[in-house]
Design a protein around this motif. Structure first.
Motif, PDB file in Angstrom:
ATOM      1  N   LEU A   1       0.825  -1.209   0.000  1.00 50.48           N
ATOM      2  CA  LEU A   1       0.000   0.000   0.000  1.00 50.48           C
ATOM      3  C   LEU A   1       0.859   1.258   0.000  1.00 50.48           C
ATOM      4  CD1 LEU A   1      -2.834  -0.974   2.509  1.00 50.48           C
ATOM      5  CD2 LEU A   1      -2.932  -0.997   0.020  1.00 50.48           C
ATOM      6  N   LYS A   2       1.907   1.274   0.849  1.00 51.00           N
ATOM      7  CA  LYS A   2       2.791   2.445   0.925  1.00 51.00           C
ATOM      8  C   LYS A   2       3.529   2.665  -0.400  1.00 51.00           C
ATOM      9  CE  LYS A   2       5.527   3.106   4.360  1.00 51.00           C
ATOM     10  NZ  LYS A   2       5.362   4.570   4.365  1.00 51.00           N
ATOM     11  N   ASP A   3       3.998   1.572  -1.028  1.00 50.23           N
ATOM     12  CA  ASP A   3       4.692   1.700  -2.318  1.00 50.23           C
ATOM     13  C   ASP A   3       3.761   2.279  -3.383  1.00 50.23           C
ATOM     14  OD1 ASP A   3       6.979   0.717  -1.240  1.00 50.23           O
ATOM     15  OD2 ASP A   3       6.757  -1.315  -2.010  1.00 50.23           O
ATOM     16  N   MET A   4       2.491   1.803  -3.397  1.00 49.64           N
ATOM     17  CA  MET A   4       1.536   2.316  -4.369  1.00 49.64           C
ATOM     18  C   MET A   4       1.307   3.817  -4.155  1.00 49.64           C
ATOM     19  SD  MET A   4      -2.491   1.432  -4.922  1.00 49.64           S
ATOM     20  CE  MET A   4      -2.944   2.367  -3.460  1.00 49.64           C
ATOM     21  N   LEU A   5       1.085   4.216  -2.891  1.00 49.17           N
ATOM     22  CA  LEU A   5       0.840   5.630  -2.588  1.00 49.17           C
ATOM     23  C   LEU A   5       2.052   6.490  -2.926  1.00 49.17           C
ATOM     24  CD1 LEU A   5      -0.972   5.145   0.841  1.00 49.17           C
ATOM     25  CD2 LEU A   5      -2.043   5.874  -1.295  1.00 49.17           C
TER      26      LEU A   5
ATOM     27  N   PHE B   1      -1.563   0.749 -16.823  1.00 49.29           N
ATOM     28  CA  PHE B   1      -1.137   1.533 -15.657  1.00 49.29           C
ATOM     29  C   PHE B   1      -0.811   0.608 -14.478  1.00 49.29           C
ATOM     30  CE2 PHE B   1      -2.456   3.293 -11.532  1.00 49.29           C
ATOM     31  CZ  PHE B   1      -1.528   4.316 -11.402  1.00 49.29           C
ATOM     32  N   PHE B   2      -1.670  -0.378 -14.232  1.00 50.65           N
ATOM     33  CA  PHE B   2      -1.424  -1.296 -13.110  1.00 50.65           C
ATOM     34  C   PHE B   2      -0.188  -2.156 -13.356  1.00 50.65           C
ATOM     35  CE2 PHE B   2      -6.047  -0.815 -11.872  1.00 50.65           C
ATOM     36  CZ  PHE B   2      -5.768  -0.192 -10.667  1.00 50.65           C
ATOM     37  N   LYS B   3       0.125  -2.462 -14.632  1.00 51.06           N
ATOM     38  CA  LYS B   3       1.329  -3.237 -14.933  1.00 51.06           C
ATOM     39  C   LYS B   3       2.578  -2.438 -14.560  1.00 51.06           C
ATOM     40  CE  LYS B   3      -0.333  -6.118 -18.772  1.00 51.06           C
ATOM     41  NZ  LYS B   3      -0.220  -6.370 -20.229  1.00 51.06           N
ATOM     42  N   ARG B   4       2.512  -1.128 -14.749  1.00 51.22           N
ATOM     43  CA  ARG B   4       3.675  -0.271 -14.474  1.00 51.22           C
ATOM     44  C   ARG B   4       3.700   0.241 -13.028  1.00 51.22           C
ATOM     45  NH1 ARG B   4       3.094   4.141 -16.542  1.00 51.22           N
ATOM     46  NH2 ARG B   4       1.089   4.050 -17.614  1.00 51.22           N
ATOM     47  N   SER B   5       2.752  -0.229 -12.233  1.00 45.78           N
ATOM     48  CA  SER B   5       2.652   0.217 -10.842  1.00 45.78           C
ATOM     49  C   SER B   5       3.173  -0.868  -9.903  1.00 45.78           C
ATOM     50  CB  SER B   5       1.189   0.539 -10.508  1.00 45.78           C
ATOM     51  OG  SER B   5       0.725   1.590 -11.330  1.00 45.78           O
ATOM     52  N   PRO B   6       3.437  -0.504  -8.640  1.00 42.98           N
ATOM     53  CA  PRO B   6       3.909  -1.507  -7.671  1.00 42.98           C
ATOM     54  C   PRO B   6       2.911  -2.652  -7.524  1.00 42.98           C
ATOM     55  CG  PRO B   6       4.189   0.700  -6.806  1.00 42.98           C
ATOM     56  CD  PRO B   6       3.394   0.838  -8.056  1.00 42.98           C
ATOM     57  N   ALA B   7       3.453  -3.809  -7.119  1.00 40.04           N
ATOM     58  CA  ALA B   7       2.626  -5.018  -7.001  1.00 40.04           C
ATOM     59  C   ALA B   7       1.540  -4.822  -5.950  1.00 40.04           C
ATOM     60  CB  ALA B   7       3.500  -6.200  -6.633  1.00 40.04           C
TER      61      ALA B   7
END
Length: 424
Positions: free
Chosen positions: A108-112, A138-144
């Motif tokens: 969660l912190k990585d995504m934020l 976008f989700f592919k290029r975002s943190p897991a």
């Protein structure tokens, strides 16, 4: 097709894979979830960020824990930025019963943090303008994140025609007889979407995952039990080893303490002996010092007596010398006084003779003085008359001059006043 009248299972499947006669409808499952979790219905009007986070929570913990964590996020954190700047352990404390709280907190912190770095704000509302393929990219290029977080955004925000389910949740629903094992994952999720009717997709997803948790995979459960048993046995062995190590450590500590105590006593004894020797040496030194002080005091007293004797002798000699001087002065004074008396007598005789001669001269001088005085008086009177006449003449002339000067001053004053008047 209305959810109230439709069973979740696929009626065309085999008797083995089809739902049982007693299987609940989708509407009944969601209604039961509302009854058991009264705050579920309060989750409404979610934005994109909230939808993603709610999906991540649902994939990792039971519904009661999801709702509790959601309440904490909404009441005890100012906003998602506070979650971003909080430590992973602080965020993990919000959902302690998740499968891996620390890992979920870090996701969660990585995504934020990534969203904040890219867009300088914590918002995913731009996804509403994107296509489904752009959102997936976008989700592919975002943190897991858990897959359910992404799929729930696609279903709830982008209105993709599915009811997203985690793979483990699909297995639980198959074991519960609510979906068919003969269909693919996508088919199951689409069939559930066809049966939604007016049910909120988010509430349905949360309710279905809660039902799936009641029917875990036996193999997974067995593996979990074995793992728990191994962990318990390992923990018992570790505890036993720790206990033995603690016993040995305690024994070693007692032995070390005994040795340390013995060394301490020996050191104290040695220190006491050293102090006693030091006290004796100090006593001897003090006695020697006192003896030396007494000897020095005696020397000083003797020196003082000798000095006093010398002073007394000097004083006596000085007194004798002073007495001799006084006697000599007296004799000299007597001689001087006798000489003075004789000189006075001689001077008195001379003075008497001089006085007699002076009287005679005085008588003569008085007679001559009377004559000259008469002459001077006559001359003085004549001179006084002359000077008086002269003074009177001078005064008259001075008065005339003064009168002339006053008249001249008056004339000049009149002239100056006239000039001043003309100037005005």
């Amino acid at each position: 097709m209305s959810a109230k009248s439709t069973s979740i299972s696929n009626k065309s499947g085999s008797s083995k894979d089809s739902a049982s006669k007693n299987s609940l409808s989708l509407n009944e499952i969601v209604k039961k979830a509302y009854q058991q979790h009264s705050t579920l219905q309060e989750i409404d009007d979610l934005d994109v960020m909230e939808t993603a986070i709610l999906g991540a929570l649902t994939a990792s913990m039971p519904l009661s824990e999801v709702l509790n964590a959601w309440d904490i996020f909404r009441t005890q954190f100012v906003d998602w930025n506070e979650v971003r700047i909080s430590s992973a352990s602080e965020v993990a404390a919000v959902f302690p019963k998740a499968e891996d709280p620390l890992q979920l907190a870090m996701q969660l912190k990585d995504m934020l943090a990534t969203i904040f770095e890219r867009r300088h704000q914590l918002s995913l509302e731009f996804i509403r303008e994107n296509s489904i393929s752009e959102t997936r990219e976008f989700f592919k290029r975002s943190p897991a994140l858990p897959d359910l977080a992404k799929q729930l955004v696609l279903a709830h925000i982008k209105e993709q025609q599915i009811v997203p389910l985690e793979s483990w949740a699909q297995g639980g629903l198959i074991r519960a007889g609510l979906v068919s094992s003969s269909h693919t994952s996508v088919q199951r999720q689409r069939q559930l979407h066809d049966q939604l009717g007016d049910l909120p997709v988010v509430h349905t997803v949360l309710a279905l995952h809660e039902v799936a948790r009641l029917h875990p995979d036996p193999a997974i459960e067995e593996a979990a039990r074995r793992k728990a048993a191994r962990e318990k046995e390992a923990a018992q062995k570790a505890a036993k080893a720790a206990k033995e190590a603690a016993r040995k450590a305690a024994k070693a500590a007692r032995e070390a303490a005994r040795k340390e105590q013995a060394m301490k006593k020996a050191a104290e004894k040695k220190a006491a002996e050293k102090k006693a020797a030091e006290r004796k040496a100090a006593a001897r030194k003090a006695a020697a010092k006192k003896a030396a002080e007494r000897k020095a005091a005696a020397k000083k007293a003797a020196a003082k007596k000798a000095a006093a004797k010398k002073v007394a002798a000097k004083k006596a000699a000085a007194k004798k010398a002073a007495a001799k001087k006084v006697a000599a002065k007296k004799v000299a004074a007597k001689k001087v006084a006798a000489k003075k008396v004789a000189a006075k007598k001689a001077a008195a005789k001379k003075a008497t003779a001089k006085k007699k001669a002076a009287k005679k001269k005085t008588v003569k001088k008085k007679a001559a003085t009377k004559k000259t005085a008469k002459k001077k008086t006559v001359k003085k009177k004549a001179a006084k008359k002359k000077t008086a006449k002269k003074k009177t003449a001078k005064k008259k002339a001075a008065k005339k001059k003064t009168a002339k000067k006053k008249a001249a001053k008056k004339k000049t004053a009149k002239k100056t006043r006239k000039k001043q008047k003309k100037q005005r």
